[in-house]
Write an enzyme that holds these catalytic residues in place. Structure first.
Site, PDB file in Angstrom:
ATOM      1  N   THR A  35      -5.633  -1.533   7.131  1.00 29.20           N
ATOM      2  CA  THR A  35      -5.765  -2.991   7.157  1.00 29.20           C
ATOM      3  C   THR A  35      -7.188  -3.372   7.585  1.00 29.20           C
ATOM      4  O   THR A  35      -7.550  -4.524   7.559  1.00 29.20           O
ATOM      5  CB  THR A  35      -4.771  -3.599   8.172  1.00 29.20           C
ATOM      6  OG1 THR A  35      -4.927  -2.899   9.413  1.00 29.20           O
ATOM      7  CG2 THR A  35      -3.347  -3.454   7.688  1.00 29.20           C
ATOM      8  N   LYS A  50       0.833  -1.206   0.000  1.00 26.61           N
ATOM      9  CA  LYS A  50       0.000   0.000   0.000  1.00 26.61           C
ATOM     10  C   LYS A  50       0.869   1.258   0.000  1.00 26.61           C
ATOM     11  O   LYS A  50       0.655   2.171  -0.784  1.00 26.61           O
ATOM     12  CB  LYS A  50      -0.949  -0.020   1.221  1.00 26.61           C
ATOM     13  CG  LYS A  50      -1.950  -1.176   1.159  1.00 26.61           C
ATOM     14  CD  LYS A  50      -2.912  -1.181   2.335  1.00 26.61           C
ATOM     15  CE  LYS A  50      -2.269  -1.592   3.626  1.00 26.61           C
ATOM     16  NZ  LYS A  50      -1.743  -2.977   3.630  1.00 26.61           N
ATOM     17  N   THR A  51       1.880   1.274   0.892  1.00 25.68           N
ATOM     18  CA  THR A  51       2.774   2.430   0.967  1.00 25.68           C
ATOM     19  C   THR A  51       3.552   2.572  -0.340  1.00 25.68           C
ATOM     20  O   THR A  51       3.727   3.679  -0.863  1.00 25.68           O
ATOM     21  CB  THR A  51       3.771   2.243   2.134  1.00 25.68           C
ATOM     22  OG1 THR A  51       3.026   1.884   3.290  1.00 25.68           O
ATOM     23  CG2 THR A  51       4.566   3.493   2.389  1.00 25.68           C
ATOM     24  N   ARG A  62       6.424  -8.210   1.490  1.00 25.08           N
ATOM     25  CA  ARG A  62       7.330  -7.880   2.598  1.00 25.08           C
ATOM     26  C   ARG A  62       7.912  -9.142   3.224  1.00 25.08           C
ATOM     27  O   ARG A  62       9.091  -9.205   3.573  1.00 25.08           O
ATOM     28  CB  ARG A  62       6.640  -7.038   3.663  1.00 25.08           C
ATOM     29  CG  ARG A  62       7.608  -6.759   4.821  1.00 25.08           C
ATOM     30  CD  ARG A  62       7.075  -5.834   5.874  1.00 25.08           C
ATOM     31  NE  ARG A  62       7.025  -4.473   5.398  1.00 25.08           N
ATOM     32  CZ  ARG A  62       6.010  -3.658   5.599  1.00 25.08           C
ATOM     33  NH1 ARG A  62       4.945  -4.087   6.241  1.00 25.08           N
ATOM     34  NH2 ARG A  62       6.044  -2.430   5.140  1.00 25.08           N
ATOM     35  N   ASP A 119      -1.172   6.474   6.544  1.00 25.28           N
ATOM     36  CA  ASP A 119      -1.211   5.050   6.838  1.00 25.28           C
ATOM     37  C   ASP A 119      -2.124   4.851   8.053  1.00 25.28           C
ATOM     38  O   ASP A 119      -2.307   5.783   8.843  1.00 25.28           O
ATOM     39  CB  ASP A 119       0.218   4.578   7.150  1.00 25.28           C
ATOM     40  CG  ASP A 119       0.385   3.084   6.929  1.00 25.28           C
ATOM     41  OD1 ASP A 119      -0.581   2.437   6.473  1.00 25.28           O
ATOM     42  OD2 ASP A 119       1.481   2.567   7.210  1.00 25.28           O
TER      43      ASP A 119
HETATM   44  P1  ADP Z   1       2.092  -2.013   3.139  1.00 19.64           P
HETATM   45  O1  ADP Z   1       2.122  -0.519   3.087  1.00 19.64           O
HETATM   46  O2  ADP Z   1       0.911  -2.603   2.449  1.00 19.64           O
HETATM   47  O3  ADP Z   1       2.273  -2.572   4.521  1.00 19.64           O
HETATM   48  P2  ADP Z   1       4.640  -1.759   1.733  1.00 19.64           P
HETATM   49  O4  ADP Z   1       4.250  -0.894   0.612  1.00 19.64           O
HETATM   50  O5  ADP Z   1       5.398  -1.140   2.856  1.00 19.64           O
HETATM   51  O6  ADP Z   1       3.364  -2.542   2.296  1.00 19.64           O
HETATM   52  O7  ADP Z   1       5.484  -2.973   1.089  1.00 19.64           O
HETATM   53  C1  ADP Z   1       6.276  -3.836   1.863  1.00 19.64           C
HETATM   54  C2  ADP Z   1       7.558  -4.195   1.139  1.00 19.64           C
HETATM   55  O8  ADP Z   1       7.256  -5.004   0.016  1.00 19.64           O
HETATM   56  C3  ADP Z   1       8.356  -3.010   0.604  1.00 19.64           C
HETATM   57  O9  ADP Z   1       9.718  -3.259   0.838  1.00 19.64           O
HETATM   58  C4  ADP Z   1       8.111  -3.000  -0.878  1.00 19.64           C
HETATM   59  O10 ADP Z   1       9.260  -2.611  -1.559  1.00 19.64           O
HETATM   60  C5  ADP Z   1       7.783  -4.443  -1.174  1.00 19.64           C
HETATM   61  N1  ADP Z   1       6.751  -4.550  -2.200  1.00 19.64           N
HETATM   62  C6  ADP Z   1       5.426  -4.400  -2.013  1.00 19.64           C
HETATM   63  N2  ADP Z   1       4.740  -4.601  -3.151  1.00 19.64           N
HETATM   64  C7  ADP Z   1       5.663  -4.893  -4.088  1.00 19.64           C
HETATM   65  C8  ADP Z   1       5.581  -5.210  -5.483  1.00 19.64           C
HETATM   66  N3  ADP Z   1       4.417  -5.297  -6.096  1.00 19.64           N
HETATM   67  N4  ADP Z   1       6.721  -5.438  -6.128  1.00 19.64           N
HETATM   68  C9  ADP Z   1       7.903  -5.398  -5.492  1.00 19.64           C
HETATM   69  N5  ADP Z   1       8.055  -5.112  -4.181  1.00 19.64           N
HETATM   70  C10 ADP Z   1       6.945  -4.867  -3.484  1.00 19.64           C
END
Ligand code: ADP
Length: 360
Positions: free
Chosen positions: A165, A71-72, A224, A116
């Site tokens: 979430t 998401k981030t 992640r 977030d």
């Molecule tokens: P969330 O905000 O949903 O908790 P993040 O955006 O922080 O998740 O992503 C977590 C990790 O996974 C980060 O290090 C990001 O670089 C990696 N990541 C997430 N989605 C992808 C994707 N589609 N391709 C490559 N890396 C990804």
């Protein structure tokens, strides 16, 4: 003690300090580099193209789904695609209405404010956010007592990207102010393999396709987790082998971490065992499960449950959670007679697990 168990989990999709350091390096920058979530990407690119075509700021966007799915990352991708600045904050970090007012008055036209855990905004903060999102105005009170005055400030047209979430915990008025809602799903095996291979390339780790496949298999469809397991397997490969991640070294490393062939770890198994062994397979409430194994029910709800639902190991009923026959089979536990004959989840013995996940 429960905190300790949770933070030590290798498969926890929640962010750890080490992840923070590497996130910038591993994060895809543009939509084209972002693997998986095809439908979401297609919708998002239309939203972006249309806004760019009209030379307008993007509509407010909400991403929802389990932690660690990107998401981030997507919020950053959107900012890069729109060529605007992004400011990052989180629901619990904005304590007072004044904190939000300070952030908003520093935004420039088109800028993105990423919030977030947007479901954790306080009431007073939310009330400031409504008119800001809808009419791009900031209503503030100047002064105190009888002399206090309401002042309305105009804000530049900015974009809020929210992430949560727990869509269900978002208040209805806040939810209504997002023009586009996107749900993030767990990734397919193939997409996670690609993400692992890309990560290995960036970290300069030699890896065979079988090694990437094995890591992906146990990453619970979560980037992640996949990238974290990649780093742990790399450690193992460097210490116990010649540094290359082969299928064999990946299996050995992941077994040592006690992550099983479906990506379940000790906490997942404890939850399933508690439901089966202490509560006769359910139905049982999350709080009761949490108390029986000394874990926070929030952790179980955010991190354990979505993946067990996705696997078809758990079923959510009005009376609580129930273990399905798939869960008994995976843990090698005998299925009690009544689980097959009287319970409504009988069909799960015969239908595919994917059809049963009923998240949100
Ligand atoms: P969330 O905000 O949903 O908790 P993040 O955006 O922080 O998740 O992503 C977590 C990790 O996974 C980060 O290090 C990001 O670089 C990696 N990541 C997430 N989605 C992808 C994707 N589609 N391709 C490559 N890396 C990804």
């Amino acid at each position: 003690m429960s905190d300790k168990t949770t933070s030590n989990r290798h498969i926890s999709p929640s962010k750890k300090r080490e992840d923070g350091r590497l996130d910038g390096l591993l994060r895809p920058q543009l939509l084209g580099e972002f693997t998986g979530q095809e439908r979401l990407k297609a919708n998002l690119s239309i939203l972006i193209e249309a806004a760019k075509g009209r030379e307008e700021p993007l509509d407010h966007v909400l991403f929802h789904g389990p932690p660690g799915l990107g998401k981030t990352t997507l919020a950053h991708v959107v900012a890069n695609e729109m060529n605007v600045n992004i400011r990052i904050t989180a629901g619990p970090a904005i304590e007072r209405a004044g904190d939000l007012a300070a952030i908003l008055t520093n935004m420039r036209a088109g800028d993105i404010l990423f919030i977030d855990e947007v479901h954790r905004l306080g009431r007073a903060v939310e009330e400031i956010l409504y008119p800001a999102m809808e009419d791009f105005v900031l209503d503030i009170v100047v002064g105190k007592g009888p002399g206090a005055k309401n002042v309305r400030l105009k804000l530049p047209r900015f974009t809020v990207i929210g992430a949560t979430t727990r869509l269900a915990l978002l208040t209805a008025p806040l939810r209504a102010r997002f023009g586009a809602l996107y749900r993030m799903d767990f990734y397919e095996q193939e997409a996670i393999e690609t993400i692992v291979l890309r990560g290995a390339g960036i970290l300069k780790v030699p890896i065979e396709p079988e090694g990437a496949a094995e890591i992906a298999l146990r990453s619970r469809g979560t980037p992640r987790v996949a990238l974290r397991l990649l780093r742990r397997v790399r450690d193992f490969a460097e210490v116990r082998a010649d540094g290359e991640i082969t299928g064999e070294t990946a299996v050995a490393a992941l077994n040592l971490l006690e992550i099983d062939s479906l990506g379940l770890d000790d906490l997942d198994r404890r939850v399933l065992r508690a439901i089966i062994e202490k509560f006769g397979g359910g139905p049982v409430g999350l709080d009761t499960i949490g108390a029986s194994i000394s874990e926070e029910s929030d952790t179980i709800m955010d991190v354990v449950e979505p993946y067990l639902l996705q696997l078809g190991f758990l079923e959510r009923t009005a009376r609580g959670r129930m273990a399905t026959p798939h869960a008994y089979a995976h843990l090698d536990l005998p299925l009690p007679h009544h689980a097959v004959s009287d319970k409504p989840n009988q069909r799960s013995l015969f239908s595919s697990p994917a059809e049963e996940s009923d998240e949100e």
